[in-house]
Design a protein around this motif. Structure first.
Motif, short mmCIF file in Angstrom:
data_model
loop_
_atom_site.label_atom_id
_atom_site.label_comp_id
_atom_site.label_asym_id
_atom_site.label_seq_id
_atom_site.Cartn_x
_atom_site.Cartn_y
_atom_site.Cartn_z
N SER A 111 -51.22 47.52 46.43
CA SER A 111 -50.31 48.20 47.36
C SER A 111 -48.84 48.05 46.99
O SER A 111 -47.98 48.72 47.53
CB SER A 111 -50.54 47.64 48.77
N SER A 112 -48.53 47.16 46.05
CA SER A 112 -47.13 46.85 45.73
C SER A 112 -46.55 47.87 44.76
O SER A 112 -47.17 48.18 43.73
CB SER A 112 -47.07 45.46 45.10
N PRO A 113 -45.36 48.43 45.07
CA PRO A 113 -44.74 49.32 44.08
C PRO A 113 -44.27 48.56 42.84
O PRO A 113 -44.23 49.11 41.75
CB PRO A 113 -43.55 49.92 44.85
N PHE A 114 -43.93 47.31 43.02
CA PHE A 114 -43.56 46.48 41.86
C PHE A 114 -44.84 45.97 41.20
O PHE A 114 -45.70 45.40 41.85
CB PHE A 114 -42.69 45.30 42.30
N LEU A 115 -44.96 46.21 39.89
CA LEU A 115 -46.15 45.83 39.14
C LEU A 115 -45.85 44.65 38.25
O LEU A 115 -44.92 44.70 37.44
CB LEU A 115 -46.61 46.98 38.23
N ALA A 116 -46.62 43.59 38.39
CA ALA A 116 -46.59 42.51 37.40
C ALA A 116 -48.03 42.18 37.07
O ALA A 116 -48.89 42.17 37.95
CB ALA A 116 -45.87 41.28 37.95
N ASP A 117 -48.29 41.95 35.79
CA ASP A 117 -49.66 41.74 35.32
C ASP A 117 -49.53 40.83 34.10
O ASP A 117 -48.98 41.23 33.08
CB ASP A 117 -50.25 43.11 34.96
N ILE A 118 -49.97 39.58 34.25
CA ILE A 118 -49.72 38.56 33.22
C ILE A 118 -51.06 37.94 32.84
O ILE A 118 -51.81 37.49 33.72
CB ILE A 118 -48.77 37.47 33.77
N ALA A 119 -51.38 37.94 31.54
CA ALA A 119 -52.68 37.45 31.09
C ALA A 119 -52.53 36.53 29.90
O ALA A 119 -51.62 36.68 29.07
CB ALA A 119 -53.58 38.62 30.72
N TYR A 120 -53.44 35.57 29.81
CA TYR A 120 -53.41 34.59 28.72
C TYR A 120 -54.83 34.20 28.36
O TYR A 120 -55.64 33.90 29.24
CB TYR A 120 -52.63 33.35 29.18
N ALA A 121 -55.15 34.26 27.07
CA ALA A 121 -56.45 33.78 26.58
C ALA A 121 -56.16 32.68 25.58
O ALA A 121 -55.64 32.94 24.48
CB ALA A 121 -57.25 34.90 25.92
N PRO A 122 -56.46 31.42 25.93
CA PRO A 122 -56.13 30.33 25.00
C PRO A 122 -56.96 30.43 23.72
O PRO A 122 -58.04 30.99 23.71
CB PRO A 122 -56.48 29.07 25.79
N SER A 123 -56.41 29.89 22.65
CA SER A 123 -57.15 29.75 21.40
C SER A 123 -58.34 28.83 21.62
O SER A 123 -58.27 27.89 22.39
CB SER A 123 -56.23 29.14 20.34
N LYS A 124 -59.45 29.13 20.92
CA LYS A 124 -60.59 28.21 20.96
C LYS A 124 -60.64 27.36 19.70
O LYS A 124 -61.65 26.70 19.43
CB LYS A 124 -61.88 29.02 21.10
N ALA A 125 -59.57 27.42 18.91
CA ALA A 125 -59.56 26.69 17.64
C ALA A 125 -59.12 25.25 17.86
O ALA A 125 -58.39 24.93 18.79
CB ALA A 125 -58.62 27.38 16.66
N SER A 126 -59.60 24.39 16.98
CA SER A 126 -59.19 22.99 17.02
C SER A 126 -58.30 22.70 15.81
O SER A 126 -57.12 22.43 15.94
CB SER A 126 -60.44 22.10 17.02
N GLU A 127 -58.84 22.80 14.60
CA GLU A 127 -58.08 22.56 13.37
C GLU A 127 -58.25 23.76 12.47
O GLU A 127 -59.30 24.43 12.53
CB GLU A 127 -58.58 21.30 12.66
#
Lengths: 332, 332, 332
Positions: free
Chosen positions: B148-164
């Motif tokens: 319903s908000s006219p202001f749009l914010a959309d923030i996404a993060y997928a962490p790395s699954k790597a170790s070394e």
């Protein structure tokens, strides 16, 4: 559609796993209950008889891929058809084994594939040639006592599909006998698998047998759980394994509960052994949706390198495993 | 089943595609909207909170095979679970990226994989080592403002699954910020992907960043659309790319509309470039069923050999692509 | 969900199959009706027009795996979208071929993949280079007369996806013309397939044509069935094949019926031939659930090694096949 109900679970947790020096962080599926989608239905046949079916596919909501084994979806979690009556039910297809239910009814974690310490039953470290524990089997015929009966009997058989050189390669048998009446649940379960398969028969199949004695007892709000299991093998060089577990669950508030369970696995004639424990906390937002936290530890002794929760462990390192998770489980 | 809604699309078009001397004719899926089947549900948790999930599989009705990547079905289009409230919604799983929605809201073709000229954003011709544009990402955690908000914010993060050797191999970030209030929509979106993955980590991951500035404006019945995009790469030898597009849609009758969109892609320090355009016509037989026609052209410059709509283009030929289609899209 | 109906079948039988000295026993799927799950819907477009779609996946309830080809689920049984009106219906996608329906309407076993003797049409023993009989084809456009019409016409075409060297590699055509008014059903069906495909075109495709003349006649409670089929090939060294079949079904009680069908396949200029027969008994527990028994025999002549029901036959052995089954079929 009046004939079919759709049901399932979506479960994801932010998870941190460490073993030796390696650590990974990310979303991991099924920390509370393995993600699945299923279709099931029941038809009244009259005369107290019902026909029923169930088809259930696993998937990983992290990627959307199917599981068991994936990457496509398949009804490889469960797929069966059967008839039930006042005398019990008869089913045919792919199902959980009777011994799985022996354990399931006395595990506060429901034999969850990620966090239940009872998954030590699936560890085969230092048992070469053994048939790994099967939570499910294909091609089974099965009889079970009715759900209303305090006496539990559950007998299943999957014939070998082999012709030559052995007509019993890949054969599977399992059974459970028990008693369930509050505050007690006590059951004995076993399953026996012969190595090989119809496609790859073996002249003298190794015969792996799992035994379990399982119990739970409800003491006011506190519930206690215990298991003793044993694995023996014929026609293979694998030593016997023994597994003991203890657990407890307690409702901290009307909407949340605390769970602790520990299990150890020991081999005859080997120093390699495992100790696993999980501390868990569930908070129910509703009947269908819960937030949860889990803390699992696994210790490998005698240079063993077993793992739980799919965490890579360096071979013969004796490294342990630690897994921390906070997640959401939504049933539909 | 009261908890689950089934939805989806079947879309097939008789399609003629040409490039250089080669021409093919046949049914092709998804010229209007990619074919899919999904399961979704919402649960009222009380206190203004909802839990929700969505599982969506793609398939090709020409053969029945799954897509993304197939041949089995998988929930690889979307698979997520989340909680929403008056403050917005938090989701976890596999989803469209924030930048995908930046583009989607200002594309009269809805970033359709076959016919939208905006698919030039996925072309990597003459950009070796770049991480291709991802319309979706797995393992994301995400916050979005409420619908319903006219202001749009959309923030996404997928962490790395790597170790070394690098703990950021395969890491993904994306965000959109915008304003949507008729007659205007304006938004900025970006996404950044590090090369490698948990299974195949990279010591110094290449860092690919996509930026987009997108807008649409409604002028009586006419709607205008525009995008400016840029791709930059660090730790790889790939040049920057710039993409510009303009589009318009107009309702010719109450049941039909005409759509035109064009886009060009240029590289810094390379003659290789692309110009793509699509002319489209939709005729709605009902709210759920439409007939459509599409005419796409792609010109490759400087000996480039990019393609759209999956039409094979001879490497370094400079050949263009023409695709004509007449189809039906049915939503369920 | 108001738009989508879920339907399907679970079918498993305890089956004993023998050929030469080899014998196997176990659960086998689909002895009465192949196991499947489907999603379908119809939308009223007004003016006597309907839009409709159907998506159908096969699976094996013995293991839960998908079929055709598996192991993942796919809508490879059927996947199409179309529009119907008083003039008939037009469809696009993957469907049964017109000739399949020619046979289906006059086969008491419904061209069941395990037990119908009509599966001899799919045997290609001693016909090298032939395109095997296709019960389904992908990428078809099709017109059919309305279900209410006693006159049957069903015409389908799947264009080649090949460009060079032959623009007709993989092309498929099929049609049925018939009359269905109790007590008679008579129809002629054919289909023609050119070898090769869009991905692997052939310069001079072999052209395989199947013809069928099918009939059934209801004489009080007894129904009689007959087929005459012929296969011819151009641009390949394969001899012609001729197939004849006779069948009968009779309701022994209001809830059970007895079915007998036999078919033979002969080649021009070869001693290799087959004779197949099946004796079947169905007992209906309800409209949706039936128990069934089947006894199939296949004789190979002239050293042929064709098979039915997927039973392995030693190459050029002349061995026959025997299959006995007792099962349950549940529709949902």
């Amino acid at each position: 559609q009046g004939n079919v109900a759709i049901y399932g679970t979506v479960d994801l947790a932010l998870t941190r796993a460490t073993s030796g020096g390696a650590a990974t962080t990310g979303l991991k599926e099924g920390g509370h209950t393995a993600s699945r989608i299923g279709f099931r239905g029941t038809e009244d046949l009259g005369g107290g008889l019902d026909a029923h079916f169930l088809l259930e596919a696993g998937y990983d909501p992290e990627t959307g891929a199917g599981t068991l084994p994936g990457p496509g979806l398949a009804f490889s979690r469960q797929a069966f058809v059967g008839i039930s009556g006042p005398w019990g039910q008869i089913d045919a297809g792919r199902m959980y084994t009777p011994m799985f239910y022996t354990l399931f009814r006395a595990d506060p974690y429901g034999v969850n594939a990620v966090f239940s310490p009872l998954n030590l039953v699936s560890v085969t470290d230092a048992q070469p040639g053994i048939s790994p524990f099967a939570a499910r089997a294909s091609g089974m015929l099965r009889y079970r006592t009715p759900a209303s009966s305090p006496f539990l009997a559950d007998i299943a058989y999957a014939p070998s599909k082999a012709s030559e050189p052995s007509r019993r390669s890949g054969e599977f048998k399992g059974a459970t006998f028990g008693w369930s009446a509050k505050p007690w649940y006590v059951a004995y379960g076993f399953q026996r698998a012969r190595s090989g398969s119809g496609a790859a028969p073996v002249a003298v199949p190794a015969v792996t047998t799992y035994h379990a004695l399982s119990a739970s007892y409800q003491l006011a709000d506190l519930t206690l759980y215990a298991h003793a299991m044993r694995t023996t093998v014929r026609h293979a060089a694998a030593p016997d394994a023994r597994l003991l577990s203890l657990g407890a669950s307690y409702p901290v508030t009307p909407f949340s509960s605390l769970v602790l369970e520990a299990a150890q696995r020991k081999l005859s004639g080997s120093e390699r052994a495992q100790l696993a424990w999980t501390l868990g906390y569930d908070h129910h937002l509703s009947k269908r949706t819960a937030l949860y936290a889990r803390w699992l530890g696994l210790a490998n002794r005698g240079g063993a390198s077993a793992t739980l929760a799919g965490v890579p462990v360096v071979a013969d390192s004796g490294n342990g495993v630690r897994v921390l998770a906070a997640g959401i489980r939504h049933n539909f």
